[in-house]
Motif scaffolding. Structure first.
Motif, mmCIF file in Angstrom:
data_model
loop_
_atom_site.group_PDB
_atom_site.id
_atom_site.type_symbol
_atom_site.label_atom_id
_atom_site.label_comp_id
_atom_site.label_asym_id
_atom_site.label_seq_id
_atom_site.Cartn_x
_atom_site.Cartn_y
_atom_site.Cartn_z
ATOM 1 N N ILE A 60 -0.087 11.856 50.656
ATOM 2 C CA ILE A 60 1.247 12.470 50.642
ATOM 3 C C ILE A 60 1.929 12.407 52.004
ATOM 4 N N PHE A 61 3.249 12.531 51.970
ATOM 5 C CA PHE A 61 4.054 12.772 53.167
ATOM 6 C C PHE A 61 5.245 13.614 52.733
ATOM 7 N N SER A 62 5.920 14.227 53.682
ATOM 8 C CA SER A 62 7.056 15.095 53.381
ATOM 9 C C SER A 62 8.327 14.507 53.975
ATOM 10 N N LYS A 63 9.387 14.498 53.182
ATOM 11 C CA LYS A 63 10.694 14.046 53.666
ATOM 12 C C LYS A 63 11.778 14.923 53.049
ATOM 13 N N TYR A 64 12.651 15.463 53.895
ATOM 14 C CA TYR A 64 13.670 16.429 53.465
ATOM 15 C C TYR A 64 13.030 17.655 52.809
ATOM 16 N N GLY A 65 11.812 17.975 53.240
ATOM 17 C CA GLY A 65 11.115 19.133 52.693
ATOM 18 C C GLY A 65 10.496 18.896 51.333
ATOM 19 N N VAL A 66 10.563 17.649 50.849
ATOM 20 C CA VAL A 66 10.021 17.302 49.526
ATOM 21 C C VAL A 66 8.699 16.555 49.707
ATOM 22 N N CYS A 105 10.825 3.636 42.363
ATOM 23 C CA CYS A 105 12.190 3.821 41.849
ATOM 24 C C CYS A 105 12.934 4.908 42.623
ATOM 25 N N ILE A 106 12.326 5.406 43.699
ATOM 26 C CA ILE A 106 12.927 6.461 44.523
ATOM 27 C C ILE A 106 13.062 5.920 45.951
ATOM 28 N N GLU A 107 14.250 6.031 46.514
ATOM 29 C CA GLU A 107 14.546 5.368 47.777
ATOM 30 C C GLU A 107 13.674 5.841 48.933
ATOM 31 N N THR A 108 13.259 7.092 48.911
ATOM 32 C CA THR A 108 12.463 7.638 50.015
ATOM 33 C C THR A 108 10.967 7.361 49.866
ATOM 34 N N SER A 109 10.558 6.729 48.808
ATOM 35 C CA SER A 109 9.132 6.462 48.582
ATOM 36 C C SER A 109 8.592 5.441 49.577
ATOM 37 N N GLU A 110 7.397 5.704 50.078
ATOM 38 C CA GLU A 110 6.670 4.777 50.941
ATOM 39 C C GLU A 110 5.223 4.750 50.471
ATOM 40 N N LYS A 119 -0.112 23.507 50.538
ATOM 41 C CA LYS A 119 1.137 23.858 51.219
ATOM 42 C C LYS A 119 2.361 23.582 50.354
ATOM 43 N N GLY A 120 2.168 23.722 49.033
ATOM 44 C CA GLY A 120 3.289 23.616 48.113
ATOM 45 C C GLY A 120 3.980 24.954 47.990
ATOM 46 N N GLN A 121 4.829 25.091 46.992
ATOM 47 C CA GLN A 121 5.585 26.328 46.834
ATOM 48 C C GLN A 121 4.778 27.451 46.183
ATOM 49 N N GLY A 122 3.505 27.176 45.895
ATOM 50 C CA GLY A 122 2.648 28.228 45.346
ATOM 51 C C GLY A 122 2.967 28.552 43.904
ATOM 52 N N GLN A 123 3.277 27.527 43.145
ATOM 53 C CA GLN A 123 3.717 27.727 41.762
ATOM 54 C C GLN A 123 2.678 27.208 40.779
ATOM 55 N N PHE A 156 9.687 21.948 49.107
ATOM 56 C CA PHE A 156 8.337 21.974 48.548
ATOM 57 C C PHE A 156 8.262 21.529 47.086
ATOM 58 N N SER A 157 9.351 20.929 46.580
ATOM 59 C CA SER A 157 9.242 20.279 45.273
ATOM 60 C C SER A 157 8.407 19.009 45.459
ATOM 61 N N VAL A 158 7.946 18.439 44.348
ATOM 62 C CA VAL A 158 6.982 17.335 44.418
ATOM 63 C C VAL A 158 7.512 16.102 43.696
ATOM 64 N N ILE A 159 7.427 14.956 44.382
ATOM 65 C CA ILE A 159 7.735 13.656 43.767
ATOM 66 C C ILE A 159 6.432 12.875 43.623
ATOM 67 N N VAL A 160 6.149 12.389 42.410
ATOM 68 C CA VAL A 160 5.030 11.471 42.180
ATOM 69 C C VAL A 160 5.636 10.162 41.674
ATOM 70 N N ASP A 161 5.696 9.167 42.557
ATOM 71 C CA ASP A 161 6.338 7.902 42.195
ATOM 72 C C ASP A 161 5.287 6.912 41.692
ATOM 73 N N VAL A 162 5.051 6.956 40.389
ATOM 74 C CA VAL A 162 4.076 6.050 39.765
ATOM 75 C C VAL A 162 4.563 4.603 39.856
ATOM 76 N N SER A 163 5.870 4.406 39.949
ATOM 77 C CA SER A 163 6.457 3.065 40.039
ATOM 78 C C SER A 163 6.201 2.382 41.371
ATOM 79 N N ILE A 164 5.547 3.063 42.305
ATOM 80 C CA ILE A 164 5.305 2.490 43.629
ATOM 81 C C ILE A 164 4.488 1.203 43.540
ATOM 82 N N ASP A 165 3.739 1.027 42.457
ATOM 83 C CA ASP A 165 3.001 -0.231 42.244
ATOM 84 C C ASP A 165 3.938 -1.435 42.300
#
Length: 410
Positions: A323-329, A310-315, A190-194, A297-306
């Protein structure tokens, strides 16, 4: 009488000369006494952890060098190694955790749980990761009460001063983060199909990487190899120069200026959070407001979650629900990405841990090894029940002693 004495002396001299031309026993340097180690490998209890610290090939090497390996049944299943693989390598496969914890040395990937510490013997040696941010205070107190020597393999340094296990896991995480992003850009998820990287006549994927360390370097290499355009942000200009040199080509780099970063995020298809932190939490550099302005449908991979992300919306998510979606991301925030490719990661761990264990045996035991090798000292945080890590002592308000003073007293 004098004549008899002179005759005897001449005979002795002739015998000595004759012996001088005879083959003599070679005088060899007295070798350092080797130590035979008994290594216990329990099954990891965390559902997130699939790696194992020693692969069967490494076990065979240790067995052939006089060491003993005791492994819990099913310990290698997460990395696609069977009990038969280990038994054929010479390990003793046991069916209870208690039997494993009777070994002199306990070797794990994740730190032991409080229940596992209860199973440990007085004066045992523990080698595992430390994972500072998630350890409760009573974790340290219980280890100290057991008078163990505890070594964090993620803090062991090689002769060049590099943390080899951290580097290896970072390489894996950097490569894997791009493959994960490519997966979630597809229509199937269910990404942007890219198609990651694009094709001739189609605009390439835009990738923003935050952090120019090992994770960022290997993420950039993978993204460029697939044909994406890459922008890297870091506040360390030396790391940015090094990255340019390692990649062998010019890419967009910038220090982390909020306005410049915000502009790059608005057009990004993929964002990789790759900031590191020596101790404590990773600083947040991407705000919720910035995320809200990113493309759908852009994608964030927060490797720093360990280390907090480093991204405020990361959980924090899990491998079962990544995965989860927030603000369509789409957000992918699974700690321990390396466990996603557990077999490869296990080989990487084993490649570093095996020589360390071999050296410990060759040096004649752990004490001699610690005294002789500064790189091992760097990983010791408890020595015979005494806390030796200043950062841990300050964090948990516990007393500590410098390990060099302890070694001098031995």
């Amino acid at each position: 009488k004098t004549s008899t004495t002179m005759s005897t002396t001449s005979d002795d001299l002739l015998k000595s000369l004759a012996q001088g031309f005879m083959p003599q026993e070679e005088m060899l340097e007295v070798a350092r006494k080797k130590s035979s180690l008994q290594i216990g490998i329990p099954k990891e209890t965390s559902i997130q952890e699939k790696r194992i610290p020693l692969v069967p090939d490494a076990v065979a090497v240790l067995i052939n060098n006089g060491h003993e390996v005791i492994i819990e049944t099913g310990a290698g299943e997460g990395s696609s190694f069977t009990d038969k693989d280990y038994s054929e390598a010479g390990a003793q496969v046991v069916f209870t955790t208690e039997e494993v914890y009777k070994a002199n040395m306990i070797l794990k990937v994740e730190p032991p749980t409080l229940q596992e510490i209860d199973l440990m013997q007085q004066g045992q040696l523990l080698i595992s990761a430390l994972q500072l941010p998630i350890q409760p205070k009573n974790f340290l107190k219980k280890l100290i009460s057991k008078k163990v020597t505890a070594i964090a393999f993620d803090y062991i340094k090689d002769p060049e001063g590099i943390l080899p296990i951290v580097s290896a896991m970072s390489e894996i995480a950097g490569n894997a983060s791009i493959l994960i992003a490519a997966e979630y850009l597809s229509t199937l998820h269910k990404g942007q199909g890219q198609l990651f990287g694009g094709i001739s006549g189609v605009s390439p994927t835009e990738v923003v990487i935050i952090g120019a360390g090992t994770v960022g370097e290997f993420a950039a290499k993978s993204a460029l190899g697939l044909g994406a355009t890459v922008k890297v942000f870091d506040n360390n200009t030396h790391k940015l120069r090094r990255l340019q040199s390692m990649l062998g080509q010019r890419i967009f780099t910038s220090i982390i200026q909020p306005k410049v970063l915000e502009k790059a995020l608005k057009t990004a298809d993929v964002v990789i959070g790759a900031l590191g932190s020596p101790f404590g939490r990773t600083p947040i550099v991407v705000t919720e407001e910035m995320v809200s302005q990113m493309k759908d449908f852009s994608v964030i991979v927060d490797v720093s979650i360990d280390k907090g992300g480093c991204i405020e919306t990361s959980e924090v998510t899990s491998h079962d629900a990544p995965i989860f979606s927030k603000y369509g991301v789409i957000h992918y925030c699974v700690p321990n990405i390396a466990s996603r490719v557990a077999r490869t990661a296990s080989y990487a761990l084993s490649n570093v841990i095996t020589p360390t264990i071999m050296d410990t045996g060759e040096f004649g035991g752990l004490e001699t090894m610690i005294k002789s090798y500064q790189g091992i000292q760097n990983g010791v945080y408890i020595y015979k029940g005494v806390l030796t890590n200043k950062y841990l002592a300050e964090t948990f308000s516990l007393p500590y002693k410098d390990i060099n003073l302890l070694l001098m007293a031995m």
